[in-house]
Design an enzyme around this catalytic site. Sequence first.
Site: not given
Ligand code: TNX
Length: 539
Positions: A202, A275, A338
């Site tokens: 990440d 990430h 994301e």
């Molecule tokens: C969203 S869930 C994210 C993570 C974070 C999390 C915190 C997901 C696929 N991505 O990178 O750690 O929320 O709740």
Amino acid sequence: MRPGHLLCAAVMAALSQPATADVHIVPRPASVELSKGQFRVNEDTAIAFESGWPEAKALAAYLQSVLQPATGFAFRVSPLDKADVSANTIVLARLTQDAGAEAYELQVDSGGIRIAAPQAAGLFYGIQTLRQLLPPAILSDALVESVPWDVACVNIEDRPRFAWRGMLLDVSRHFMSMETLKKCIDTLALHKMNSLQLHLTDDQGWRIEIKKYPKLTEVGAWREETVIGHASKKPVKYDGKRHGGFYTQDDIRELVAYAQERFVNIVPEIEMPGHAQAAIAAYPELGNTGETLPVHTTWGVNENIFNAEESTILFLQDVLEEVLDLFPSTYIHIGGDEAVKKQWKLSPAAQARIKELGLKDENELQSYFIRRMDTFLTERGRRLVGWDEILEGGLAKGATVMSWRGVKGGVAAARAGHDVVMAPNTHTYFDYYQGDPALEPLAIGGNLPLDRVYRFRPIRSTFSEEEAAHILGVQGQLWTEYIATPDYLEYMAWPRMCALAEIAWTPQDLREYADFRQRLDTHTQRLDAMKVNYRKLDD
Ligand code: TNX
């Protein structure tokens, strides 16, 4: 009487079978018949395994190793054809009818115990049930004297509802030791969970040694400092302490073997294209701006994502090649969540790539990226799994979707014929608060008490049979932005993971919160014996 009452009465009748009156097993087995009497395990109790079944032999040794510490008994182990099984023996036998890969039967009468299963996994789960039929102190790793090791006479037939019974552990945001991971695997196994997704990369840390690209860990595994308190609280403050660590390839092999012995599959997750800041910090040419970035020191969604050049795709496939050598898992997780498209929008190279490939926009570029990984994995006999964003811009047929933004993505994916793991933030994000935030240690936010987890239903009543068949199972997420220590990790995981285990294992019509909550009073004594720092139950 209204129909609701009738249904309720039927459920109540099922729940009030003598089954759970005296045995408090978590997750609740599919069928339990309790009878009078008990069998007492003592210093002469032996273990016998089906002759000519090497896995049963290994499991006999495992059973011996889990019963010895608390009882102090030797448990002589021998093959069934050599053993005197007339009395005082725990037998691990082959069940010839095809009850399912993970099914087992367990019979206890006053003379002995018999666990039978068609396959090794079933024997293992029968053993976990036996551990829970014994007094909770059996789970202690030190000798416990003057406990009568009694097991109630019982007849259990059991099998899981879902094949994917998982937990995600984010070791990127906070590095976790091998010891922590092993204890976690042991605790999962007791709950018949069979999948551990390791979120290995990440923005804030790259945690797996890759021989071809050593800077991923030399640089990417270390961040200079970490934000203190909640990242949304301004002004942001930092602790000034270097944080990091990574697993060598030998560590990974050791961990995979440890998990395999406990029937837990480790699913590696290598995040792309978002990430990605820790990797870009190590190899700036993987990014879009040419800038040299640090490994990220605060939390939140980040716009530094991989570029989509051919050289970057090949770099990541080299990484996956090493990952495939280490992890036998059929499923390989490539993240996909994301991925902010801002840098691709601004980058002339990304725009040229979109043109060159004849794509419409940045979403299609992400989709192209993921498809390349899908083809790569499929050619090697593996299956791609990714977060629900991978549906955007089109998705290869064989890909599996992990639904995190509620269940919507999962529903859409199942309708489109994809396999799905339900991991919705509405019910399975164990980084969320489980009680009043004023009384709880700092968490990321949210509100997810135990009963809310328990009430989650992975299969919607509106699903067709075919759609329902695409739901592989469920997973509980432990994102670790705010979880820095093993103690706090356990606090956030348990007992919510107990609820998840029951969603994953127990037939829906046997699931009822009050019944579960009652069993937890016994079950937490087991967690105590294992020194798991679970959150105390509300009354
Ligand atoms: C969203 S869930 C994210 C993570 C974070 C999390 C915190 C997901 C696929 N991505 O990178 O750690 O929320 O709740």
